[in-house]
Design a protein around this motif. Structure first.
Motif, mmCIF file in Angstrom:
data_model
loop_
_atom_site.group_PDB
_atom_site.id
_atom_site.type_symbol
_atom_site.label_atom_id
_atom_site.label_comp_id
_atom_site.label_asym_id
_atom_site.label_seq_id
_atom_site.Cartn_x
_atom_site.Cartn_y
_atom_site.Cartn_z
ATOM 1 N N GLU A 5 4.025 33.077 29.297
ATOM 2 C CA GLU A 5 4.996 34.042 28.783
ATOM 3 C C GLU A 5 4.298 35.346 28.382
ATOM 4 N N ARG A 6 3.126 35.221 27.788
ATOM 5 C CA ARG A 6 2.350 36.401 27.400
ATOM 6 C C ARG A 6 1.948 37.206 28.639
ATOM 7 N N ALA A 7 1.554 36.527 29.726
ATOM 8 C CA ALA A 7 1.163 37.200 30.968
ATOM 9 C C ALA A 7 2.342 37.953 31.586
ATOM 10 N N VAL A 8 3.528 37.349 31.526
ATOM 11 C CA VAL A 8 4.724 38.018 32.054
ATOM 12 C C VAL A 8 5.007 39.295 31.267
ATOM 13 N N ALA A 10 2.877 41.072 29.491
ATOM 14 C CA ALA A 10 1.784 42.026 29.664
ATOM 15 C C ALA A 10 1.895 42.790 30.979
ATOM 16 N N SER A 11 2.475 42.162 31.994
ATOM 17 C CA SER A 11 2.552 42.813 33.303
ATOM 18 C C SER A 11 3.906 43.473 33.572
ATOM 19 N N SER A 12 4.827 43.417 32.640
ATOM 20 C CA SER A 12 6.189 43.882 32.904
ATOM 21 C C SER A 12 6.311 45.392 33.043
ATOM 22 N N PHE A 13 5.382 46.174 32.510
ATOM 23 C CA PHE A 13 5.494 47.628 32.576
ATOM 24 C C PHE A 13 4.559 48.244 33.607
ATOM 25 N N GLY A 14 3.905 47.434 34.418
ATOM 26 C CA GLY A 14 2.922 47.930 35.379
ATOM 27 C C GLY A 14 3.446 49.020 36.286
ATOM 28 N N ALA A 15 4.547 48.785 36.977
ATOM 29 C CA ALA A 15 5.082 49.770 37.920
ATOM 30 C C ALA A 15 5.551 51.024 37.194
ATOM 31 N N ALA A 16 6.187 50.869 36.053
ATOM 32 C CA ALA A 16 6.660 52.025 35.296
ATOM 33 C C ALA A 16 5.488 52.844 34.768
ATOM 34 N N ALA A 17 4.438 52.180 34.336
ATOM 35 C CA ALA A 17 3.268 52.896 33.824
ATOM 36 C C ALA A 17 2.590 53.692 34.931
#
Length: 53
Positions: A5-8, A10-17
């Motif tokens: 859940e932590r990995a999900v 942590a990676s949720s804003f990758g494309a937006a960033a």
């Protein structure tokens, strides 16, 4: 929160960033120079606590 859940999260804003970094404007040099003109004690810093004597 478990590891997966932590990995999900942590990676949720990758494309937006990435998109933000690619398209955000840089600060104009003139704007930065203008903002720093009014800064007190330009080029002189006091690191000791309390008033400088």
């Amino acid at each position: 929160m478990d590891h997966n859940e932590r990995a999900v999260h942590a990676s949720s804003f990758g494309a937006a960033a990435v998109a933000h970094a690619e398209h955000r404007p840089d600060y104009a040099r003139a704007a930065v120079a203008w903002a720093l003109e009014a800064a007190p004690a330009r080029g002189c810093w006091t690191w000791a606590p309390g008033p400088a004597s």
